[in-house]
Enzyme design. Structure first.
Site, short mmCIF file in Angstrom:
data_model
loop_
_atom_site.label_atom_id
_atom_site.label_comp_id
_atom_site.label_asym_id
_atom_site.label_seq_id
_atom_site.Cartn_x
_atom_site.Cartn_y
_atom_site.Cartn_z
N HIS A 191 -1.39 4.60 10.00
CA HIS A 191 -0.03 5.14 10.11
C HIS A 191 0.00 6.51 10.78
O HIS A 191 0.91 7.31 10.55
CB HIS A 191 0.61 5.27 8.73
CG HIS A 191 0.77 3.98 7.97
ND1 HIS A 191 -0.28 3.28 7.44
CD2 HIS A 191 1.87 3.29 7.64
CE1 HIS A 191 0.17 2.20 6.81
NE2 HIS A 191 1.48 2.20 6.92
N HIS A 250 10.16 -4.09 3.97
CA HIS A 250 10.63 -2.71 3.85
C HIS A 250 10.97 -2.12 5.21
O HIS A 250 10.44 -2.52 6.23
CB HIS A 250 9.66 -1.80 3.09
CG HIS A 250 8.30 -1.56 3.69
ND1 HIS A 250 7.39 -2.55 3.95
CD2 HIS A 250 7.67 -0.40 4.04
CE1 HIS A 250 6.27 -2.03 4.42
NE2 HIS A 250 6.40 -0.71 4.50
N GLU A 262 4.15 -5.33 8.61
CA GLU A 262 2.80 -5.24 8.01
C GLU A 262 2.37 -6.56 7.38
O GLU A 262 1.17 -6.77 7.14
CB GLU A 262 2.77 -4.12 6.96
CG GLU A 262 2.94 -2.74 7.58
CD GLU A 262 3.04 -1.61 6.54
OE1 GLU A 262 2.92 -0.46 6.94
OE2 GLU A 262 3.25 -1.89 5.34
N HIS A 273 0.82 -1.23 0.00
CA HIS A 273 0.00 0.00 0.00
C HIS A 273 0.85 1.28 0.00
O HIS A 273 0.47 2.28 0.60
CB HIS A 273 -0.96 -0.02 1.21
CG HIS A 273 -0.25 -0.05 2.54
ND1 HIS A 273 -0.71 -0.76 3.62
CD2 HIS A 273 0.90 0.56 2.97
CE1 HIS A 273 0.11 -0.59 4.64
NE2 HIS A 273 1.08 0.21 4.27
C1 DHB Z 1 6.19 3.34 2.15
C2 DHB Z 1 5.67 2.07 2.42
C3 DHB Z 1 4.60 1.93 3.33
O1 DHB Z 1 4.05 0.73 3.68
C4 DHB Z 1 4.05 3.05 3.93
O2 DHB Z 1 2.99 2.87 4.75
C5 DHB Z 1 4.59 4.32 3.69
C6 DHB Z 1 5.67 4.46 2.79
C7 DHB Z 1 7.30 3.52 1.15
O3 DHB Z 1 7.95 2.54 0.73
O4 DHB Z 1 7.52 4.68 0.72
FE FE Z 2 2.67 0.96 5.44
#
Ligand code: DHB
Ligand code: FE
Length: 287
Positions: A59, A193, A240, A12
């Site tokens: 978030h 990530h 996540e 997302h």
């Molecule tokens: C990014 C990824 C995410 O899951 C999020 O909530 C905000 C930013 C990103 O990779 O930029």
């Molecule tokens: Fe996220």
């Protein structure tokens, strides 16, 4: 009885919202990502869900670090989005399904999940972007929603086992919902990530692909990891993944894979998509 047609899990990343707004789907950076989604839309066109139950993370739009529920379930007649500071357009209000929300809440509490109930709830990119990816065209989405926010922002995080049990409990609630509705389960976020700190930019493709495989046939395998194991293997925000685990666990019958897609990177994230179908639903449709 409710018919749970299947589950869709997807990343997302906020930048997706800007790409959609600017019409960049065919741009060389974005094409390999957006090319993953038409098979999910084609399956949805056949599956025709009436309601989507969505496991996701807030978030900082509705909850912030000062008040952070581990699990929060929306029970509102509609849900609004708002500016989160990412520069992505806000969306039209999304219809809720308060009766189903309360049924899920009652089942969860009976199952000893002490959830926060939200009769007002702002929903952020983690909910709106997966919707926009599934139903492009500006936000008149054809499903009512039940949002289930999970804390993957502030430690201590729930464990993958807890996420799995949460999903199982929601699955049982859906199986006992007497209304004749078609339900899609969604899980958003991930895959690997990390947005900050020394490991910013961390991605772990072998781990992601292992999880995507396990989610099809052996999701319980992922419950052997602790939340901190997931931080180590998938990055701080890779936790996540637990929304994917919850969504998969909500499918109580036989499951088959319809489609999967994986592309690295989108922004800082390994972008994944998995479409799983409840096999009894497939048989019912064919009959
Ligand atoms: C990014 C990824 C995410 O899951 C999020 O909530 C905000 C930013 C990103 O990779 O930029
Ligand atoms: Fe996220």
């Amino acid at each position: 009885m409710a018919n749970v047609v299947g589950a869709i899990t997807t990343s997302h990343v906020p930048a997706i919202g800007r790409a959609i707004e600017k019409g960049l789907e065919k741009d060389p950076y974005w094409k390999p990502f957006f090319d993953g989604y038409p098979p999910a839309r084609a399956w949805l066109a056949k599956a025709q869900p009436d309601v989507a139950v969505i496991f996701y993370q807030d978030h900082g739009l509705n909850f912030f670090l000062d008040k952070m529920p581990t699990f929060a379930v929306g029970a509102a007649p509609e849900y609004r989005n708002a500016d989160e500071g990412w520069g992505i357009p806000t969306v039209k209000p999304i219809k809720g399904d308060p009766a189903l929300s309360w049924h899920i809440i009652e089942s969860l509490v009976a199952d000893e999940f002490d959830v926060t109930t939200c009769q007002e709830m702002l929903v952020d990119h983690a909910l709106t972007l997966p919707m926009a990816l599934m139903w492009p065209g500006g936000g008149d989405w054809p499903v009512r929603i039940v949002p289930i926010a999970m804390n993957h922002v502030q430690h201590p995080l729930p464990s993958p086992r807890r996420a799995y049990k949460l999903g199982q409990s929601v699955g049982r609630a859906l199986d006992s919902w007497p209304e004749d509705v078609r339900v899609l389960v969604m899980g958003t976020g991930g895959l690997s990530h990390q947005l900050d700190g020394e490991r910013a930019g961390f991605i772990n493709k072998p781990f992601d692909l292992m999880c995507m495989d396990a989610l099809v046939d052996d999701p319980e395998k992922l419950t052997r990891y602790s939340a901190l194991d997931i931080v180590r293997e998938a990055g701080a925000q890779g936790t996540e993944l637990m929304a994917w685990i919850a969504a998969r666990a909500a499918l109580t019958g036989r499951v088959g894979k319809v489609h999967s897609h994986y592309h690295v990177p989108i922004s800082n994230t390994a972008a994944g998509l998995l479409v799983l179908e409840s096999r009894p639903a497939a048989i019912a449709r064919a009959a």
